[in-house]
Design an enzyme around this catalytic site. Sequence first.
Site, PDB file in Angstrom:
ATOM      1  N   TYR A  57     -47.868 -24.208  11.554  1.00  0.00           N
ATOM      2  CA  TYR A  57     -49.331 -24.068  11.148  1.00  0.00           C
ATOM      3  C   TYR A  57     -49.150 -22.807  10.324  1.00  0.00           C
ATOM      4  O   TYR A  57     -48.970 -22.121  10.561  1.00  0.00           O
ATOM      5  CB  TYR A  57     -50.298 -24.036  12.279  1.00  0.00           C
ATOM      6  N   HIS A 115     -43.126 -30.264  19.599  1.00  0.00           N
ATOM      7  CA  HIS A 115     -44.443 -30.645  18.657  1.00  0.00           C
ATOM      8  C   HIS A 115     -44.545 -32.293  18.554  1.00  0.00           C
ATOM      9  O   HIS A 115     -45.405 -32.785  18.629  1.00  0.00           O
ATOM     10  CB  HIS A 115     -44.619 -30.159  17.313  1.00  0.00           C
TER      11      HIS A 115
END
Length: 281
Positions: A57, A115
Amino acid sequence: MHDPIPTLTFPGGRKIPVLGQGTWRMGEDRAKAAAEIRSLQIGLDLGMTLIDTAEMYGDGGAERIVGEALRGRRDEAFIVSKVLPANASRSGTIAACERSLENLGTDRIDLYLLHWRGGHPLADTVAAFEALKKAGKILAWGVSNFDLDDMEELIAVPEGGHVATNQVLYNLARRGIEYDLLPWCRDRHLPVMAYSPLDEGRLLHNADLIHIAKAHQATPAQVALAFLKTRSGVISIPKTGSTERARENRDAMDIHLTAENLAELDRFFPPPRRKTRLEVI
C-alpha cells in the site's frame, strides 16, 4: 452511549474487535496524510484498535501513516501487515518484515500475512513466519486471498496449522465464501478478515440497501457493516481517511438487524448455492 464493539478470539487467546480499520490507498498523497493519520487516531479512540496495512500500500507509505498515527500509542493497537508474494521466500519474507517494522516504527507486528499466493513454496514462507515469531518480530501469522484448496494445502505443510487468519474479499454483494470457505474457517476457529466490506463504495448506492438503512435511520454503509457483525468469526476492515466516516463506521456497531432485516438482505443479496471461485481485488 455506544454499545461495546463485539470481539472475537484469535488463536492464542487474544480478543480483537470485529470492526477494524483498513489503509488501502493511504500514504499515496502527502496532502492527505494529516487527515489519514487523524482518521486512524479517531478510530483508535473509538475502539477500532485493529489496523490493517501492507508493504504494497503506497509502497510502504500506508505503513508510515500507521506509524505516525500510533506514535506514543503503539500498545493500544493490533497491527496487521502483509508481505508481497514476490518477496515471500524464506529470506525475502524476513527482509520484508524488517522493512515494515521500520516503516511502522515498531519492534513487532501483531499479525503478519502473505498477501496472496505467489511462486515461492508455502513451506518456505511458513518457515520464515515461524522464525519471525521465534524472534518476537511478529506475534502471529496468516494469509490473504486464499481459497479453500489453498487453505488445505497450507495446513498440510510443516507448521502450516499455526495459521491465525485468512483475509478475503467479503461483503453483501460478494458472499461466495459463505458456501465453503467461511464454514471451514469457523470449524477451525480461524477468524476471517473481510476487506472491502462496502464493495469499494458500490453498496452505498444500492437502492435496496438504502431502503433498509432508512428504516434504521442509518446509512447504507452502516447496514453493510452491521450485516458483517452478524456473521460469526468475521472482522471487517473498512478504510476511510475521514474522521466523520470513521465515526459513522463505529456507529454501525450500534445497529441491530432483525431477522426480518436479514431475510430482506438475503432476498436482495442472495447467499451462494454452489461453490464459486474466490473473488479478489
